[in-house]
Design a protein around this motif. Structure first.
Motif, PDB file in Angstrom:
ATOM      1  N   ASP A   1       0.888  -1.181  -0.085  1.00  0.00           N
ATOM      2  CA  ASP A   1      -0.007   0.011  -0.010  1.00  0.00           C
ATOM      3  C   ASP A   1       0.780   1.114  -0.083  1.00  0.00           C
ATOM      4  OD1 ASP A   1      -0.108   1.163   3.006  1.00  0.00           O
ATOM      5  OD2 ASP A   1       0.202  -0.977   3.073  1.00  0.00           O
ATOM      6  N   VAL A   2       0.213   2.657  -0.271  1.00  0.00           N
ATOM      7  CA  VAL A   2       0.897   3.764  -0.063  1.00  0.00           C
ATOM      8  C   VAL A   2      -0.311   4.751   0.396  1.00  0.00           C
ATOM      9  CG1 VAL A   2       0.112   4.240  -2.505  1.00  0.00           C
ATOM     10  CG2 VAL A   2       1.983   5.683  -1.529  1.00  0.00           C
ATOM     11  N   THR A   3       0.427   5.449   1.478  1.00  0.00           N
ATOM     12  CA  THR A   3      -0.419   6.099   2.367  1.00  0.00           C
ATOM     13  C   THR A   3       0.068   7.504   2.756  1.00  0.00           C
ATOM     14  OG1 THR A   3      -1.385   4.023   3.442  1.00  0.00           O
ATOM     15  CG2 THR A   3      -1.492   5.954   4.776  1.00  0.00           C
TER      16      THR A   3
ATOM     17  N   GLU B 174       5.676  -2.367   0.303  1.00  0.00           N
ATOM     18  CA  GLU B 174       5.902  -3.160  -0.719  1.00  0.00           C
ATOM     19  C   GLU B 174       6.426  -4.642  -0.145  1.00  0.00           C
ATOM     20  OE1 GLU B 174       7.328  -2.270  -4.733  1.00  0.00           O
ATOM     21  OE2 GLU B 174       6.894  -0.179  -4.570  1.00  0.00           O
ATOM     22  N   ARG B 175       5.526  -5.748  -0.285  1.00  0.00           N
ATOM     23  CA  ARG B 175       6.104  -6.902   0.240  1.00  0.00           C
ATOM     24  C   ARG B 175       6.682  -6.769   1.636  1.00  0.00           C
ATOM     25  NH1 ARG B 175       9.372  -9.265  -5.022  1.00  0.00           N
ATOM     26  NH2 ARG B 175       7.469  -9.490  -6.627  1.00  0.00           N
ATOM     27  N   GLY B 176       5.682  -6.007   2.420  1.00  0.00           N
ATOM     28  CA  GLY B 176       5.877  -5.944   3.786  1.00  0.00           C
ATOM     29  C   GLY B 176       7.052  -4.987   4.299  1.00  0.00           C
ATOM     30  N   GLN B 177       7.929  -4.142   3.358  1.00  0.00           N
ATOM     31  CA  GLN B 177       8.919  -3.635   3.707  1.00  0.00           C
ATOM     32  C   GLN B 177       8.428  -1.831   3.463  1.00  0.00           C
ATOM     33  OE1 GLN B 177      12.114  -4.764   4.677  1.00  0.00           O
ATOM     34  NE2 GLN B 177      10.608  -6.729   4.770  1.00  0.00           N
TER      35      GLN B 177
ATOM     36  N   LEU C 214       2.541  -2.251  -6.667  1.00  0.00           N
ATOM     37  CA  LEU C 214       1.651  -2.510  -5.582  1.00  0.00           C
ATOM     38  C   LEU C 214       0.397  -3.243  -6.039  1.00  0.00           C
ATOM     39  CD1 LEU C 214       1.325   0.830  -3.731  1.00  0.00           C
ATOM     40  CD2 LEU C 214       2.804  -0.767  -3.148  1.00  0.00           C
ATOM     41  N   LEU C 215       0.079  -3.364  -7.399  1.00  0.00           N
ATOM     42  CA  LEU C 215      -0.888  -4.231  -8.026  1.00  0.00           C
ATOM     43  C   LEU C 215      -0.995  -5.542  -7.882  1.00  0.00           C
ATOM     44  CD1 LEU C 215      -3.572  -3.462  -9.860  1.00  0.00           C
ATOM     45  CD2 LEU C 215      -2.039  -3.939 -11.779  1.00  0.00           C
TER      46      LEU C 215
END
Length: 535
Positions: free
Chosen positions: A433-435, A449-452, A501-502
């Motif tokens: 996600d991006v927040t 991304e991938r938990g990082q 992220l897709l």
């Protein structure tokens, strides 16, 4: 809360997709004439950006990511559900009286079935013997993909889960139900051989009279032909009867993502267990200027005596970032007894005069979260709704928690008021996600991304109530901004590329996010999403 999908016009359009064609099987002059007719119809559809419907239907039926749809009619009411993937509550339900106007009706499962932990795909609704069944796919904890079944007395009733009934080593997916010429019930499904580089047979196996246990031996009905349009896959069977014959609608080729090549074919047989003959005109539903990669559907006989087919396709505008939308078209039957969907023009579009809601709002009334909000399976949020606000509390062991809703249009702007802490984000999944959020006196744009986690931009946060937003005018890109009180919107960082992220099998979602340490809280008021292209 019941939400009616009526509102602003949706915007569609784009470029045609290409397809492999199946090697024709000679059938004399009638075959040649039929092929020429269908080819002409396909060319006409491709030449138009918006393929028309038959004038009585309208697509999509519900905006947003609703793949692998299933539909039944009980009395005068239609019910539909679709793939949940890795989002809970699983299998959203919608109902309609006319196939044009749909309202949300909860979800089949309020709690994730204990036997599975992800990949809740392809629910198939069945109305049989005065009760409702849903055959569905889940990934067994510590194991592979299985077909399972749940039952209820009514479509929107409490569903009792009976767990898996078919689990093959290579995986079992895309269940359907049919009765043979003598009325004997059968489970129909696909063995997921393509996941192991093998062929993908579609099987039938008798069901016990309770319809929740298999009995007898399985029989292969069809298998993919790799050199044809089907490529490495046939899947998503649905069997109906017409004119004394059985017809199997099925999908072929790559289903999902930017490299998809999906399309819909059909085969027929005099007996359920075959032999089955594939239509030489396959695929009978192909992409056009408005839709890509159509397939995986269910037919229903309407109260007006017509057959219609509900299936999914990617809109060319928004494509993978919007996800696969549920589309519906009429079925007609040609002189040779083969089905023709939407006159061979590919998926239809919005009916003239029908308006589709591509925006949404939530002022968080009452004490219950609206059913359109979802969360990743295994990451149920701590939610409280009261006094016109949603409050999220960060659970133990989590660095972030969120609720999210599917996008409804390829261009959008989402805004929300944050009285203290919290943020708005674009969500690909539990670890993508991006927040933009306010926390511990900072306003920060960050991505996972991938938990990082990675910080993209930060500043000292303004005091007092804050509004944050995310907007996109170009699929795959988004910009974040913030404002205070009646001030102007101010950009937060640079435009973000969303491709990393897709998810491979679903669209992006808009989320409300709390981050920090266990016990931290975030509150939200006046959530609003508008379609930017409609302005």
């Amino acid at each position: 809360m019941i939400v009616s999908w009526v509102g602003n016009d949706a915007h569609r359009g784009g470029k045609d997709a290409e397809f492999l064609t199946e090697k024709p099987v000679a059938r004399g002059r009638l075959f040649i004439l039929r092929m020429l007719t269908l080819f002409a119809a396909f060319i006409m559809a491709s030449a138009s950006l918006l393929a028309q419907t038959d004038g009585t239907l309208s697509s999509p039926i519900i905006p947003g990511d609703h793949p692998d749809p299933s539909i039944i009619r009980v009395g005068k009411t239609y019910w539909t559900t679709s793939t949940a993937g890795n989002w809970a509550p699983e299998f959203s339900l919608y109902r309609s009286e006319d196939l044009l106007h749909w309202v949300s009706a909860g979800a089949i499962f309020q709690h994730t079935p204990e036997w599975a932990d992800r990949d809740f795909w392809a629910p198939e609704l069945v109305s049989d013997g005065g009760r409702v069944l849903v055959y569905y796919v889940g990934r067994k904890r510590g194991g592979g993909l299985c077909v399972a079944v749940a039952t209820a007395s009514t479509p929107d009733g409490h569903y009792e889960d009976h767990g898996p009934i078919m689990c093959q080593e290579d995986g079992s997916i895309d269940p359907a139900f049919a009765r043979d010429e003598s009325g004997k019930p059968f489970l129909i499904w696909k063995e997921d051989g393509n996941s192991q580089g093998k062929l993908t047979p579609i099987f039938a196996q008798p069901l016990a009279e309770d319809l929740i246990h298999v009995a007898g031996e399985k029989t292969q009905l069809i298998v993919n032909e790799p050199e044809s349009w089907e490529g490495g896959v046939v899947e998503a069977p649905y069997i109906m009867r017409h004119g004394g014959k059985f017809y199997m609608f099925y999908a072929g080729n790559a289903c999902c993502g930017t490299g998809c090549k999906y399309a819909e074919g059909v085969a027929r047989a005099d007996h359920l267990l075959g032999p089955w003959e594939k239509d030489p005109a396959n695929p009978i539903i192909r992409p056009n200027g408005a839709w890509k990669c159509p397939g995986h559907g269910t037919a229903v006989h309407t109260s007006q005596g017509k057959d219609v087919f509900l299936y999914h396709a990617y809109p060319t505008s928004g494509f993978a970032f919007l996800g696969r939308e549920s589309v519906i078209d009429s079925i007609e039957w040609d002189a040779q007894g083969w089905p023709v969907v939407n006159q061979g023009r590919g998926p239809g579009t919005l009916r003239a005069g029908v308006k589709l809601a591509v925006g949404m709002s939530d002022s968080f009334p009452g004490t219950k979260l609206d059913g359109e909000w979802k969360w990743p399976i295994g990451h149920e949020p701590d939610v409280q709704v009261a006094s016109g606000a949603l409050t999220l509390t960060l659970p133990e062991g989590a660095s972030q928690s969120f609720v999210a809703r599917t996008l409804l249009s390829p261009t959008y702007k989402a805004t929300v008021e944050i009285p203290a802490e919290g943020g708005v984000g674009l969500i690909g999944g539990a670890e993508n996600d991006v927040t933009l959020s306010r926390h511990d006196g900072k306003l920060e744009l960050w991505s996972v991304e991938r938990g990082q986690r990675r910080s993209l931009w930060t500043m000292d946060a303004p005091a007092g109530a804050l509004w944050v937003s995310v907007a996109s005018m170009t699929p795959g890109e988004a910009g974040f901004s913030y404002k205070i009180a009646s001030g102007a919107w101010i950009h937060a960082g640079e435009t973000v590329n969303l491709k990393g992220l897709l998810p491979w099998d679903s669209g992006m979602r808009i989320g409300l996010v709390v981050d920090g340490k266990a016990g931290d809280q975030a509150s939200f008021r006046q959530f609003l999403v508008t379609d930017q292209a409609a302005k």
